[in-house]
Motif scaffolding. Sequence first.
Motif, short mmCIF file in Angstrom:
data_model
loop_
_atom_site.label_atom_id
_atom_site.label_comp_id
_atom_site.label_asym_id
_atom_site.label_seq_id
_atom_site.Cartn_x
_atom_site.Cartn_y
_atom_site.Cartn_z
N ASN A 25 0.85 -1.19 0.00
CA ASN A 25 0.00 0.00 0.00
C ASN A 25 0.89 1.25 0.00
N GLU A 42 0.41 4.45 -0.39
CA GLU A 42 -0.03 5.62 0.37
C GLU A 42 0.20 5.45 1.87
N LYS A 43 -0.11 4.27 2.39
CA LYS A 43 0.14 4.00 3.81
C LYS A 43 1.63 3.99 4.12
N LYS A 91 3.94 5.73 2.56
CA LYS A 91 4.41 7.13 2.58
C LYS A 91 3.92 7.86 3.83
N GLU A 92 2.69 7.60 4.22
CA GLU A 92 2.15 8.25 5.42
C GLU A 92 2.98 7.88 6.65
N ALA A 131 7.43 2.34 -1.44
CA ALA A 131 6.28 3.05 -2.00
C ALA A 131 6.57 3.51 -3.43
N SER A 157 6.28 8.49 -7.63
CA SER A 157 5.57 9.75 -7.45
C SER A 157 6.54 10.83 -7.01
#
Length: 399
Positions: free
Chosen positions: A311, A313-314, A316-317, A342, A348
Motif C-alpha cells: 500500500n 499511500e500507507k 508514505k504516510e 512506496a 511519485s
Amino acid sequence: MAANLLNFVRMKLKSVFLLLLFISNLSFSQQSLFSDGGFETAIQKSKKEKKPVLLFLYATWCSHCKKMKKEVFTNPEVSGFITENFVAVAVDAEKPEGIELKKKYPIDAFPAFFFIDSDGAVLYGLLRECTAADLISEAKTALIPEKQIPYLEKQFNADYKNADNCYAYITTLKKAHLDVSVPTKKYLSTQSNEQLITETNWRIIANGVSDIESREFQYVLKNQPAFAKVSSPVRVEKKIVNIVSELLRPFTENLDTIGYFKNRPIAKSVGLRKTDSLIFTYDLLLSERTKNWKSYGKSAIESSQTYYWNNPEKLKETASNFQKNIADSESLKYAVKLSERAIEIKPSADGYLLTARLYQKMNDLKKCREFAEKSRNFSNSLGFSTKEANDLLTEIQIK
C-alpha cells in the motif's frame, strides 16, 4: 448611443430583479417548509393539526445539511408533501435548544430526521443525506402505522420469539441510530447455538450484535463457513471487521490509551488478517494522536511490512511521520525502506521528495540530492510544480 445605453441598463436591472426574485423564492420555500418558534411550538401545532412532527437536526458546518437545504428543501414536491403531512421544524443541534433535544433524541451523525408524534415519541427516523425523491419516500414510510417504531415494538413484545418481528423492529431502530441491543438480546436468548444459523438470524446478528464477547458473535467466529452459506463470506468477514472497529475506534477518538490496551487483546483474539491489519492501523493512529512517537516507531517497525507492504499511500504516510517526528538513525533507515518501497510500487514526486528529506535528516546529502532531483524530474515530466524539490536542492547546496 443613448438608446443603446438605456437598453443595456434595462437588461441589467431585469437580470438583477430576476436574481433577487429567485433568491427570495428559495428563502420563502425553506421558511414555509419549516415552522417558526422551535420544537415545542411545533409539538403544540402538531396536536392542533393532528400531524406528526418532522424534526430536522443539523449543524452549520455539515456539508450534507447545506446540500439538502440548497437542493432538497427548495424542491416544490418536497415542500408540498412535507407541509401537507407534517409539522416540520429545523433546529441547529449546536445551539441551546438543539443541545437539549440531543439529550432526548441522541444522534451521532448529521443530517438527522426524526418523525415524532404529538407526545414526543419517535415514530421513525434516519440520519443521512437524502435526495428529494428519497426524502419523500422515507416520509411516506413514516406515515404508515405498521412501519412505525411503536407498532413494531408492540408486535415484538407480543411475540419476542418471532425472528421476523425482531428483525423488522431492530432494523427500523437502527435506521434511526437508536439502541437495538435490548430487543436483540431478548430474541437471541430464545435461540440455541444451532438455531442461530439461519438467514434471518444472521441478519439479526449482523444488525443487532455489537458485543465482541457475546455468545452469538463468538459462535459466528467459530462457524464462519456455516454462516457464510446463509449469507456470504464477504458479509460475514465485514461483520467481524466492523465489530472489532466498533470496539477499538472510540478509544482512539477519545485518546483513551488505558481503555484501548485493555480491549486490544480481545480484538486481537479474533485472529483474522483483516482484523489484525485494522488493529495495527489503530495502534499507529492512537500513538500519532497522543504523540507517543516511541510507541509509533515500535509498532511501525514491527508490522508495516506485514500489513502495509503493498500500500504505497500507507507506506508514505508512515515514513512521513518518521521524517517529521523520529530522530534515531535506525528508525530513519527503516523509514527510507518504506518510502523506497512506496516508490517501487508507484513512482511519485512526493515519494521521491519524502525519501530525499529522510536522507537529509540522516545527513546523507548525496542521496538527498539524488532523490530531490528525481522528484524534480518526475514533476517536470508531468508539467507539475517543481518548487519543493528546487527549494530542497537549494537548501542542501547552501550547506
